[in-house]
Design a protein around this motif. Sequence first.
Motif, PDB file in Angstrom:
ATOM      1  N   SER A 110       0.802  -1.238   0.000  1.00 52.61           N
ATOM      2  CA  SER A 110       0.000   0.000   0.000  1.00 52.61           C
ATOM      3  C   SER A 110       0.835   1.289   0.000  1.00 52.61           C
ATOM      4  N   VAL A 145       0.442   5.057  -1.908  1.00 53.69           N
ATOM      5  CA  VAL A 145       0.468   6.377  -1.253  1.00 53.69           C
ATOM      6  C   VAL A 145       1.492   7.272  -1.957  1.00 53.69           C
ATOM      7  N   MET A 174       0.311   8.426  -5.329  1.00 53.52           N
ATOM      8  CA  MET A 174      -0.696   9.502  -5.262  1.00 53.52           C
ATOM      9  C   MET A 174      -0.065  10.831  -4.867  1.00 53.52           C
ATOM     10  N   ARG A 211       6.460  -9.525   7.337  1.00 57.75           N
ATOM     11  CA  ARG A 211       5.730  -9.499   8.614  1.00 57.75           C
ATOM     12  C   ARG A 211       6.487 -10.324   9.648  1.00 57.75           C
ATOM     13  N   PHE A 230      -8.057   1.170   5.623  1.00 53.68           N
ATOM     14  CA  PHE A 230      -7.817   2.092   4.497  1.00 53.68           C
ATOM     15  C   PHE A 230      -8.938   2.145   3.478  1.00 53.68           C
ATOM     16  N   CYS A 271     -10.779  -5.825  -0.561  1.00 56.83           N
ATOM     17  CA  CYS A 271     -10.896  -4.640  -1.416  1.00 56.83           C
ATOM     18  C   CYS A 271     -11.866  -3.645  -0.783  1.00 56.83           C
ATOM     19  N   PHE A 285      -7.647  -2.770  -3.964  1.00 60.60           N
ATOM     20  CA  PHE A 285      -7.743  -4.196  -3.626  1.00 60.60           C
ATOM     21  C   PHE A 285      -6.351  -4.719  -3.326  1.00 60.60           C
TER      22      PHE A 285
HETATM   23  C1  2U9 Z   1      -4.264   2.757  -0.707  1.00 56.90           C
HETATM   24  C2  2U9 Z   1      -5.591   2.679  -0.331  1.00 56.90           C
HETATM   25  C3  2U9 Z   1      -6.171   1.452  -0.115  1.00 56.90           C
HETATM   26  C4  2U9 Z   1      -5.445  -2.087  -0.418  1.00 56.90           C
HETATM   27  C5  2U9 Z   1      -6.252  -3.191   0.119  1.00 56.90           C
HETATM   28  C6  2U9 Z   1      -6.759  -5.139   1.029  1.00 56.90           C
HETATM   29  C7  2U9 Z   1      -7.993  -4.581   0.987  1.00 56.90           C
HETATM   30  C8  2U9 Z   1      -6.482  -6.489   1.547  1.00 56.90           C
HETATM   31  C9  2U9 Z   1      -4.799  -8.079   2.171  1.00 56.90           C
HETATM   32  C10 2U9 Z   1      -5.046  -9.232   1.286  1.00 56.90           C
HETATM   33  C11 2U9 Z   1      -4.302 -10.407   1.841  1.00 56.90           C
HETATM   34  C12 2U9 Z   1      -3.329  -8.080   2.400  1.00 56.90           C
HETATM   35  O1  2U9 Z   1      -1.783 -10.065   1.681  1.00 56.90           O
HETATM   36  S1  2U9 Z   1      -2.875  -9.752   2.528  1.00 56.90           S
HETATM   37  O2  2U9 Z   1      -2.766 -10.069   3.898  1.00 56.90           O
HETATM   38  N1  2U9 Z   1      -5.194  -6.825   1.617  1.00 56.90           N
HETATM   39  O3  2U9 Z   1      -7.363  -7.206   1.888  1.00 56.90           O
HETATM   40  N2  2U9 Z   1      -5.776  -4.344   0.536  1.00 56.90           N
HETATM   41  S2  2U9 Z   1      -7.886  -3.047   0.323  1.00 56.90           S
HETATM   42  O4  2U9 Z   1      -6.048  -0.894  -0.078  1.00 56.90           O
HETATM   43  C13 2U9 Z   1      -5.437   0.295  -0.289  1.00 56.90           C
HETATM   44  C14 2U9 Z   1      -4.111   0.375  -0.656  1.00 56.90           C
HETATM   45  C15 2U9 Z   1      -3.533   1.610  -0.885  1.00 56.90           C
HETATM   46  C16 2U9 Z   1      -3.626   4.085  -0.917  1.00 56.90           C
END
Ligand code: 2U9
Length: 352
Positions: free
Chosen positions: A182, A186, A189, A206, A262, A295, A318
């Motif tokens: 993520s 950021v 953007m 992690r 987020f 997502c 997502f």
């Molecule tokens: C920005 C804003 C929103 C990214 C997102 C997820 C939901 C999610 C997990 C999936 C399995 C991480 O590998 S995992 O443990 N991630 O479920 N990720 S929304 O949302 C964002 C990212 C960047 C600026």
Amino acid sequence: MLLFSGLFFLMQHHLQELRASFLDQVSKAKTVAELEQLENAFLGRKGSITNLLKGIKDLSDEEKKVFGKMANELKKELEATLAQRSQEVEKSQFGNLAGQFFDVSLPGKKPAVGRLHPLTKFIQEVEDTFLSMNFEIAEGPEIEDDYHNFTALNIPADHPARDMQDTLWAKDIPFLLRTHTSPVQVRYMESHRPPIRIVCPGRVFRKDDVDATHSPMFHQFEGLMIDTKTNLSHLKGILTIALRRLIHPELELRFRSSYFPFVEPGLEVDVSCANCKGKGCPVCKHSGWIEMLGCGMVHPNVLKSVGLDPQVYQGFAFGAGIERLLMKKYAINDIRLFYENDPRFLEQFPHV
Ligand code: 2U9
């Protein structure tokens, strides 16, 4: 009493020289191919002895008889020597093959051909899929700061969500190993204005002990789309196209409410089990559905933190863990297989 001409003696001398040279080279030859070459060079149609014999036309009739006889005897001698040496060479070159059986119809040994690692291959497929929908690929640092990994993503210092992702912190300096990709979005953007369509594959870290389903390093791909009229139906459409292309063309998707700091609303996507086509099997734990990714619509606080007005801009995001996704796609029960490079594992995946 015969008197021979100078030409006769010259030709006789040359013949003796050729004989000596031939016998010397034949005795040194070590392969059947070398012997064949010698035979050609001396006795062949354009060989040196054949050539010499062409000069016979300039000799007298008497000389022709004598020289012809000498040449014929020499040829016989050389052929006999060659035949004998051939036998010796064949024996030492090929060993005693007589009595051995070769099945010339047996298939040959397969040459080992390299291939892409399944993680690399999947990341390429993700990139191709999103590039074809006008997304760009974005990358960023694996060593991050607290702001880009947490704060800008609506995860303030005292927020319990920080515990959801146990973090590997650097000692004595304010840096960490990114816990998701993520922060790449950021940063993107911060330096680009909407419309934004990006996908970010990469390594994340992690603080987890290694076991069959955990690794302190794994891979994710995340995506982000921001514009003035982006809504949940765009999210559903893009993800349906992408997952059908990446996993199975007849996949069905099911969206469930969930929570991630987020995004708001947050959703989880289940896909119909390709193994049993939704009937229920051990792969989907008899539910017919498999959890695939998270997502949602980007949280207004996240938009604000990069200077975008949430009244004007909306977007969806997502994220998915790549190993987890591939483990479900291929029914793999141990994440460690991805990092051990055992050819018995890797060779089960299709070629490039
Ligand atoms: C920005 C804003 C929103 C990214 C997102 C997820 C939901 C999610 C997990 C999936 C399995 C991480 O590998 S995992 O443990 N991630 O479920 N990720 S929304 O949302 C964002 C990212 C960047 C600026």
